[in-house]
Every structure is written in structure tokens, then in C-alpha cells.
Design a protein around this motif. Structure first.
Motif, PDB file in Angstrom:
ATOM      1  N   GLU A 107      15.383  32.276 -38.766  1.00 27.72           N
ATOM      2  CA  GLU A 107      14.907  32.999 -38.111  1.00 27.72           C
ATOM      3  C   GLU A 107      15.610  33.561 -37.056  1.00 27.72           C
ATOM      4  N   LEU A 108      16.386  32.165 -36.642  1.00 28.95           N
ATOM      5  CA  LEU A 108      17.429  31.909 -34.995  1.00 28.95           C
ATOM      6  C   LEU A 108      18.548  32.698 -36.156  1.00 28.95           C
ATOM      7  N   ILE A 109      19.158  31.661 -37.233  1.00 27.52           N
ATOM      8  CA  ILE A 109      20.155  32.918 -37.037  1.00 27.52           C
ATOM      9  C   ILE A 109      20.497  34.353 -37.044  1.00 27.52           C
ATOM     10  N   GLY A 110      19.180  35.007 -37.629  1.00 26.39           N
ATOM     11  CA  GLY A 110      18.882  36.574 -37.479  1.00 26.39           C
ATOM     12  C   GLY A 110      19.060  36.616 -36.450  1.00 26.39           C
ATOM     13  N   ARG A 111      18.460  35.742 -35.255  1.00 25.07           N
ATOM     14  CA  ARG A 111      18.327  36.792 -33.620  1.00 25.07           C
ATOM     15  C   ARG A 111      20.519  36.484 -33.256  1.00 25.07           C
ATOM     16  N   VAL A 112      20.801  34.825 -33.792  1.00 23.12           N
ATOM     17  CA  VAL A 112      22.142  35.076 -33.361  1.00 23.12           C
ATOM     18  C   VAL A 112      23.408  36.634 -34.297  1.00 23.12           C
ATOM     19  N   VAL A 113      22.781  36.282 -34.947  1.00 31.13           N
ATOM     20  CA  VAL A 113      23.351  37.417 -35.403  1.00 31.13           C
ATOM     21  C   VAL A 113      23.309  39.855 -35.061  1.00 31.13           C
ATOM     22  N   GLU A 114      21.375  39.333 -33.705  1.00 32.41           N
ATOM     23  CA  GLU A 114      21.366  40.327 -33.603  1.00 32.41           C
ATOM     24  C   GLU A 114      22.086  40.310 -31.767  1.00 32.41           C
ATOM     25  N   GLN A 115      22.586  39.132 -31.502  1.00 40.70           N
ATOM     26  CA  GLN A 115      23.699  39.210 -31.008  1.00 40.70           C
ATOM     27  C   GLN A 115      25.019  39.630 -30.452  1.00 40.70           C
ATOM     28  N   GLY A 116      25.999  40.191 -31.537  1.00 43.21           N
ATOM     29  CA  GLY A 116      27.068  40.169 -31.868  1.00 43.21           C
ATOM     30  C   GLY A 116      27.950  38.836 -31.712  1.00 43.21           C
ATOM     31  N   GLY A 117      28.656  39.579 -31.501  1.00 44.93           N
ATOM     32  CA  GLY A 117      29.504  38.830 -31.799  1.00 44.93           C
ATOM     33  C   GLY A 117      30.417  38.248 -32.426  1.00 44.93           C
TER      34      GLY A 117
END
Length: 201
Positions: free
Chosen positions: A123-133
């Protein structure tokens, strides 16, 4: 609203912990399969074991693509490894000291504990993805490959654990649990399945 920047050091730590969680999960499922009495549950955990092996491979590829060392250690990773070993030990203790049904129940609880951490990692990896970068593309491919399995593992095993406990208390249980019958993939779906269990008795 502007996107906030993620901490690259903490993303690095999350990935170290995620890989260790998958490795520990392989060991937990290996022990849980041995403890399983219910044939449906044994089959389910065997499938989850194979999927967890695949998830470990997916993360290993992520490490390769990001130039990370799969064996790099951190205090957080060491704690995750300790938790995994402790869960395996708990299952082994139950198999040695308790009757088979009780050992199966301990195994179900240990799987739920392991999958709670695993589910949160993804779930946290998914949130990192949402931030872009810079890591987003690599992590998105991994997330898309794994996340649905993680939902399935957590919510279905929670259902098995609940129903095995109900059975052990001498009350009518729904086995396989409603989460299996309804093929639950979300927290809302799991809640609805649990609420509908009385109609399935």
C-alpha cells in the motif's frame, strides 16, 4: 494541491523491508502449509506460497533496476527478519505442543500477522508511485503485478482465521469462509462478507 516530495532514504528503507517481508513470508507459508488440516486451506496457502515466491522475484527485479543491493541490511530490515523467524517459530511450537486443529489456528494467526505487514508495504509502495519521481515507473510495474494478490492473501486469511476460531469455540462456522465464496479483494468487501456470514450457515 502540489505533490509532496517523498524521502528517498525512507523509500529505500521501505523497499529493504518489503523484500525481507516477502522472504519471511515464504518461510511462514512453508510452515503454515505443514500445519494446515483443512484441505481447502492447505491448497489456498500453497497457492499463496507460490505467489509470495513470485513477489520476492518481482522485488528482486526492482532492486536490480534501481541499482540496489538485495542483501543490504538496516535496523528496520533486521526487525522484519526477526518478526518472520518468530512467526515460523510460533507455528513450529504449536505443531509440537498442540493438537492439529489448534496448530492450524496458530498458523492462520501468524499468516494474518505476516500479511498485515506485507499488505501495508505494498500500500505504501502504491503511495510512493502516486507521488511520481525517479522510481515511480519501476515501482508502478511491481505494484500492479502484486497488489491484488496482497489484498487476497490478507482478507481471505483473516476470514479463515475468524471461522477457525468460531469452529474451535463450538459454534457453527462457514468453511470455506465467506471471503472465499465472494472472492473478496477489498476491506469493504471483507466487511460485507463477514456481515453476510449468518446467511451462509
Amino acid at each position: 494541491m502540489a505533490r509532496s516530495r517523498t524521502s528517498s532514504d525512507q523509500v529505500h528503507e521501505l523497499l529493504l523491508q518489503a523484500l525481507e517481508t516477502e522472504r519471511g513470508g515464504i518461510q511462514v507459508y512453508t510452515a503454515a502449509v505443514e500445519a494446515a488440516v483443512n484441505e481447502d486451506l492447505k491448497k489456498e496457502w500453497q497457492e499463496y506460497l507460490e505467489e509470495t515466491r513470485t513477489h520476492e522475484q518481482v522485488l528482486t527485479r526492482v532492486f536490480e533496476q534501481l541499482g540496489m543491493d538485495t542483501e543490504e541490511q538496516s535496523p528496520g530490515r533486521a526487525i522484519v527478519a526477526h518478526h518472520g523467524k518468530s512467526l515460523v517459530k510460533a507455528i513450529e511450537m504449536a505443531m509440537a505442543q498442540a493438537d492439529p486443529a489448534a496448530a492450524e489456528l496458530v498458523a492462520a494467526e501468524c499468516v494474518v500477522l505476516a500479511e498485515t505487514k506485507d499488505h501495508q508495504n505494498w500500500e505504501l509502495i502504491g503511495r510512493v508511485v502516486e507521488q511520481g519521481g525517479k522510481h515511480a515507473k519501476v515501482l508502478k510495474a511491481a505494484y500492479d503485478a502484486v497488489e491484488e494478490d496482497e489484498d487476497h492473501h490478507l482478507y481471505h486469511t483473516m476470514g479463515w482465521c475468524r471461522e477457525l476460531w468460531i469452529q474451535s469455540l463450538g459454534m457453527p462456522a462457514v468453511l470455506p469462509p465467506p471471503e472465499e465464496v465472494r472472492n473478496v479483494e477489498t476491506a469493504i468487501g471483507a466487511s460485507r462478507a463477514e456481515q453476510a456470514r449468518d446467511t451462509m450457515l
